[in-house]
Design an enzyme around this catalytic site. Sequence first.
Site: not given
Lengths: 663, 663, 663
Positions: B148, B161, B299, B349
């Site tokens: 993800e 960056c 998922e 989780e």
Amino acid sequence: MNKFLPPYLGAAYYPEAWERTELEKDISRMKELGVNVVRIAEFAWIFMEPEEGKYDFEWLHRAVRALGDAGIAVVICTPTATPPAWLTKKYPEVLAAMPTGQKFVHGARRHYCPNSPVYREFSNRIITHLAREFGKYPQVVAWQLDNEFSCHINACYCEICEREFRQFLRKIYRTVENLNQCWGTGLWSIKFNSFDEIPLPKPAPAMHHPSLIFYFKYFMSHSFSDYAREQVRIIRKYSGAPITTNGMPPWHELDYEDLFSNLDFASNDLYYPPAELWKWCPELDWMRPIKKKPYWVMETSATGAGGLIPAAVFVHNPGAIRAKCWLAYALGGEAVLFWLWRAHWSGQEMEHGSLVYAWGEPTLAEKEFRQVSKEIEKTRDFLISTKPEKPMVGIHFSYPALWLFNMGHLVPNFNYINSWHENYYRILLDAGISRDVLYPDSDIMDYKVVLSPFMAIVPKRTRNKMYEFVRNGGLWIIGPMSAFRNEHATAFKEGAYGPLEKIIGAHIRHRFQAPPGGMKINLAGYKNASCSLWCDAFIPEKGTKVIASYADGPAKGMAAIVERKTGKGKIIVLGTHLNREVLSGWLVKEIKKYASVEPEGGKGIIVVKRIGEKRSLEGIIAVDIAGKGGGIALEKEGIELLTGKRAGKVFSLPPYGVAVVKL
Amino acid sequence: MNKFLPPYLGAAYYPEAWERTELEKDISRMKELGVNVVRIAEFAWIFMEPEEGKYDFEWLHRAVRALGDAGIAVVICTPTATPPAWLTKKYPEVLAAMPTGQKFVHGARRHYCPNSPVYREFSNRIITHLAREFGKYPQVVAWQLDNEFSCHINACYCEICEREFRQFLRKIYRTVENLNQCWGTGLWSIKFNSFDEIPLPKPAPAMHHPSLIFYFKYFMSHSFSDYAREQVRIIRKYSGAPITTNGMPPWHELDYEDLFSNLDFASNDLYYPPAELWKWCPELDWMRPIKKKPYWVMETSATGAGGLIPAAVFVHNPGAIRAKCWLAYALGGEAVLFWLWRAHWSGQEMEHGSLVYAWGEPTLAEKEFRQVSKEIEKTRDFLISTKPEKPMVGIHFSYPALWLFNMGHLVPNFNYINSWHENYYRILLDAGISRDVLYPDSDIMDYKVVLSPFMAIVPKRTRNKMYEFVRNGGLWIIGPMSAFRNEHATAFKEGAYGPLEKIIGAHIRHRFQAPPGGMKINLAGYKNASCSLWCDAFIPEKGTKVIASYADGPAKGMAAIVERKTGKGKIIVLGTHLNREVLSGWLVKEIKKYASVEPEGGKGIIVVKRIGEKRSLEGIIAVDIAGKGGGIALEKEGIELLTGKRAGKVFSLPPYGVAVVKL
Amino acid sequence: MNKFLPPYLGAAYYPEAWERTELEKDISRMKELGVNVVRIAEFAWIFMEPEEGKYDFEWLHRAVRALGDAGIAVVICTPTATPPAWLTKKYPEVLAAMPTGQKFVHGARRHYCPNSPVYREFSNRIITHLAREFGKYPQVVAWQLDNEFSCHINACYCEICEREFRQFLRKIYRTVENLNQCWGTGLWSIKFNSFDEIPLPKPAPAMHHPSLIFYFKYFMSHSFSDYAREQVRIIRKYSGAPITTNGMPPWHELDYEDLFSNLDFASNDLYYPPAELWKWCPELDWMRPIKKKPYWVMETSATGAGGLIPAAVFVHNPGAIRAKCWLAYALGGEAVLFWLWRAHWSGQEMEHGSLVYAWGEPTLAEKEFRQVSKEIEKTRDFLISTKPEKPMVGIHFSYPALWLFNMGHLVPNFNYINSWHENYYRILLDAGISRDVLYPDSDIMDYKVVLSPFMAIVPKRTRNKMYEFVRNGGLWIIGPMSAFRNEHATAFKEGAYGPLEKIIGAHIRHRFQAPPGGMKINLAGYKNASCSLWCDAFIPEKGTKVIASYADGPAKGMAAIVERKTGKGKIIVLGTHLNREVLSGWLVKEIKKYASVEPEGGKGIIVVKRIGEKRSLEGIIAVDIAGKGGGIALEKEGIELLTGKRAGKVFSLPPYGVAVVKL
């Protein structure tokens, strides 16, 4: 010390904020109102040690002496909640840090790190001086440590705390391998190769590991308790007066079971608005059993609470101030102090209610305060010689559960304190069942019934205790949402409730959150039973009785509440959260089977049985805290001590009424 | 590799979180349920490289081998979403920074900077080892990159960056003068004298320049895609298995057109709650055409979603789990994986739903999972030999539009994704018009109709393509709120729509936001037409037809919708947002003029025509995703493969019913 | 300069954002619409000084010359709201800091520290150049300093500000002992041993000391005013044109009494949406008296406001744009400028409404703008030769009160500006009582009635003035919630109102916040009187009359409003906040006893009497700002100048109608 006996009624007093000439005036005003105790010196470090190493206690001696001379008892506070500017400027390492790591600045309060060695050193020095100077005054009847540990901030994210947190974990887990194993750090590559890799829960893109958060909360709670213990050790050297600290309602996450373990008596600051006066009860109910000594209400508002709470909601209806004082005495307290004596004329709390306005005149609280002052004089003998009868029912409150639920990820929008308050605790209260609020390590063998709702973690010690309790004849009602985590804040691999499954005689076959709108429940005698929040569905073992089952949803037909007789007693396990109405009726019925409690007052009237030295019933104190009044039925007639009149077996209280009946 | 063929049904599996002895038990449970694919190793960097430069893949070989031996296909993931603690501790420069510049800490996931050269180096090394070790296993049927990308954080504000952002802009604009010119930095003295003066959009007293914000979003999206490309290059050296990454719904602002351009097939994680199952459709509809290969649902939740989403809303009604699997297969997917196989016993989780509880027993998803497993076996030939018929209608979704609208300053409270979803997309879905979701660079010549609502930027390439499309006979419905910015995120100076104005044959004379309450619209055949949001008022050129005009408000009487025939086709321009009811009726009517689509299912029933190699109609798959059931009318009779029974021309589906009809 | 006379109507213009060739086109468009003034160069520092020390004013000379040649007056702005990137990059110390201490970055606006000596130096240089170059142009009719001082950020927390804040306090209090004494720092050990210990109110665990916060707000307000004064000194050397700055509504906490004290005339930016047009009135009502010169509306929206305000609410009903222009002229303004002339094609404010679209065509505001342009030409003589009659009623607005109430701790959820607006000010407006908005130091001797609601601090100077005012015959209506803090933001020790208690002839015996739901009030003639918010209960001295008393609650029977005659005048003290309906009726009645004001227009119609040089009534201007129209009654007939027709003694205005009647 004979002069300075309880019951006490008084206020917090800040002579350092006023011209010296005000001291005599204030004391004379106190006498006029009936104050017999004041708390003093709470934030006055800068006056005690105006510069590093230069001490000045003359002003405080003068005040303590004058108060004592006037017959007013004194509680002296350690001033450690507010380090002076010179200290934090010269030693900025003592400042607490925010989650970003940024240090707080001087100017408010509680901006110190409880683990800073430098802070501890300065703290030890000022407390040593203070205790030495004031330890022997007979009017100093108690000490208060700091002020409201954990109020405003309950965690510090500085480098010292990071180091200490790792040290704390090292003590518990010995090796990092063991910690990895116990916490299950294998996911998300969180696994640590050394204790030095363990972070504080500072900003990360997603939630930190729950075991880490849990232990950080535990660590910070421990840090404050440890700091309190260090303060106690010093004071004990110089003073025989008992030591306490002023707690607050539980949402600050500081474990009071730990904090008060080394203190002499319990005290609390109670700022619930008058309309929520019933919320005093759970606070008084944990303070009474924890030290088995009379507790103190160390702060409450006289007319309004300042700061950012709307003061408007603190305007008391007539009688409410008197009622709350009497509620505190009735349930086992020996002191009620208002915050504050005289309104501040400056600073953050100028708007806070008081007994006297900044300009010296008494506030709206005057009349009732004076009345209570006279009433406790009149009933002094009764109050001193009796205490509340020990309840047969206990209800667990658990700080570790609070820490877990406060992470917010288990059942979103679930509030442990509110649900505990509004449901299980309040059902007992409204049914007139007298109860103690217990902590996981409390002694429970003397009770008949113990409830453990939402007790996410049931530690091994508690589990063993409870099993013993049941085998000896007790009724243990556990759940919902209890025992689903172990002491490392992880799940059990052997079953949803871990080792408890064997004890309850049922297998938890399914677990799911109730869908919005809840589900129906089959419970004999209750047509409208339904459930919400969390559902465990059981397969009962032989000998385990199904009390209720799911009437629809994915676990339709499976057991939702089970009951198992064990030894002389019984365990009831709630797999889900029943709707309030049904829960209330059913729960009270079950409890009454075990505990011969009998409601005497109606809803909103607290009736406390008072017993004497030999456990004999000596009388009752009844207080209407809902402001609606109502009738009371006693076993026999008595004398109402406030009026001196006969009290019949049935009599009624006016709104916010109080009756002290000697039987 | 013959053993490991699609269609796949399985789950994510984390053997590293469990004792070694659980592997065999879990595989035997998988077989029992019908799992034929697992995804593995996603976050396991610390197990693969427990210390810098020390690698250990034995545990993973053991798992992959055992799975393969059991006939279970495996997807191996690069573990780069979760750098180990030893890495970030020793090389803190790899950590991502918040807008304040502060670095995240270890303990969660995705806390790395995608542009860090040091991170890239460690990433390359671990992926090289991983690909080399596992590239040749026949059971390894696919690779997943990272996890993800852009979830939790989609931007990093570190110094690397900042440097790379400037470099990125230098490549695009070559000179700072050109950048100043294109962005219009003359206002607010923002003008840069060198690329080194260009800031990251860190905290400033007011909003940053929208072109800066836009290009920063573009840059960060590009950074993740670039990082993905680097991962791909390594894996390709060692493995012939196809490569994907698991996407998410579009709100993370990562441009999937770019991300998937170098990947082999599309996959996505779909956590919409069961009540919003229709939102799977737009996700499946972009995955099918983007690579023209079967996509994967990588998922989805079995019983509840953990973390901070209330799990309660994920309790599935009976049939819903089966229905969502079949929806994925029907619209062109070849795999559905649940997250996760077995509930975690620890970590962030733990609460997430699963196929098996932490303690090893199957969850509530068991029955339907097993059913789907059998059903795809039974229909394997049909599923493999057919694919969805190519839709005649396409609808543009634009990440650059998302970036622009997400700044929130254009039309406050307007949500691009929601408006696109709920209006234009859903109108097609509910009318049973099969559709592809297209990106700005998608091929569009094979469609009959293309819709481009809220497509704030229509890049030159897309404009030219669309013009060609129309000249060749297509219908292009553009607007509302489209084409009003150029590729520098600034306005056109030559007219509201810039070069498009010539093509549409109308001049945009006025532009304003619709007042609260909206305005009335004259549209033939629709009495209740009204509009909201944004109003462009046109002056049509000769040959341009006015379809609708403003019936009140400041542009009363002016054209609101215009239509122009061009070549063999037609352009319709919506100057404003019609009310849903009217929009729905009118839009479907217009589309049907061009595309001979015909709704077969009712609202909530998805009917997918499946064609064979030679584009011949072989059958249909019908799925009820609304849980209400309903009738379906086919052109001819067929055989329903799941039951083996005859399917009449008209038959009905029960709630969440599925029918696979071979015609 | 004769060519460039008021009344002005125009817009802000940014030639630097466009190609040079657009200048002539834009000026010709301006002439076509009737623009006679533009504001210019506001953010153009980077164009004036493209590199450090390299100046370029050619482009600006060109624009100013071309505008002047076209007969268009020019306001030149100092560009200091937007330092160029080269400046902040080379001298980052000039950047403002957030409360965390972090510096803002380049890219937006107002990111400078007003106390930075380096910034002041660069600012002085650019202003010197600018003033020298443009000080003598006849078309330059005014100067604007910076842009919206305090918009976006009103405080800087950098080290320079910390040092300057301590210096500021040293000047006020001389010794730290005196500051400790005045602020009452004894509580919470806040006491400072030196000025160097005083912190900025950066993050602390709880609220900072209110006196500290108060003085920090005062300091920051002073810093901007001081910076403005420095700008003024430079411009005055080179130019005789008057100087202003564009204010904003008061919520930015910048004390305009101080800011404008050294400026030549007042101006303001008014972005209230059309539905709240009445909120222009208090803004115009403070601008008129403060400098006793015609004010300017420096910015208002033509069609929509960009940025983050929903532009939709700025769509004007027909007539509303004209009405707001005329409202500004009627109440004493000489200029109305729209923001902006031509919509930006780039940058943060692209979406903002304008007179001309980016692509060069006029917007929806065209028609009414042109109409107003012609109307002010037609009525120029009347407008120039008359001015509004001076009101008899003044109402205090106090920035120190705003600072105090904005801390939020006094009466939570109380909003000073809203309560002042919606109650006391609007009662005057709706009753047609013309009024001036006054500041604590305003001259008040010419008024008949002064209201001081919510004036938390009544400074000694103001108190003395008001006492004199009353003794001379004025009516002073003070309260509620006034005079309860002294100038150090602390409470009075001698009584709730301090020294004012003697003047009002009543003792404040009780003070409390009204309970939710309020309380009833006995007020003769008003059956439904009730009160809310805050209650002071008085014991009147002899000679003081009780106007109203509390009808229930804890101060039942005590005085709530008292009145005392003093000299020729009278003081009325409101101890509490009456309900709106009763307050409105009672207040207007009381005011009318003193000020022979007479409402001429109905609700929503503003009627302004215009007087000539000798204070003779020359006519009226009436504007309907509510969009409902209505009738107007005049003392005599006149000529309506816009139509040239006779205006009867009674005539009516259409919605948003305007009438300019010469009597």
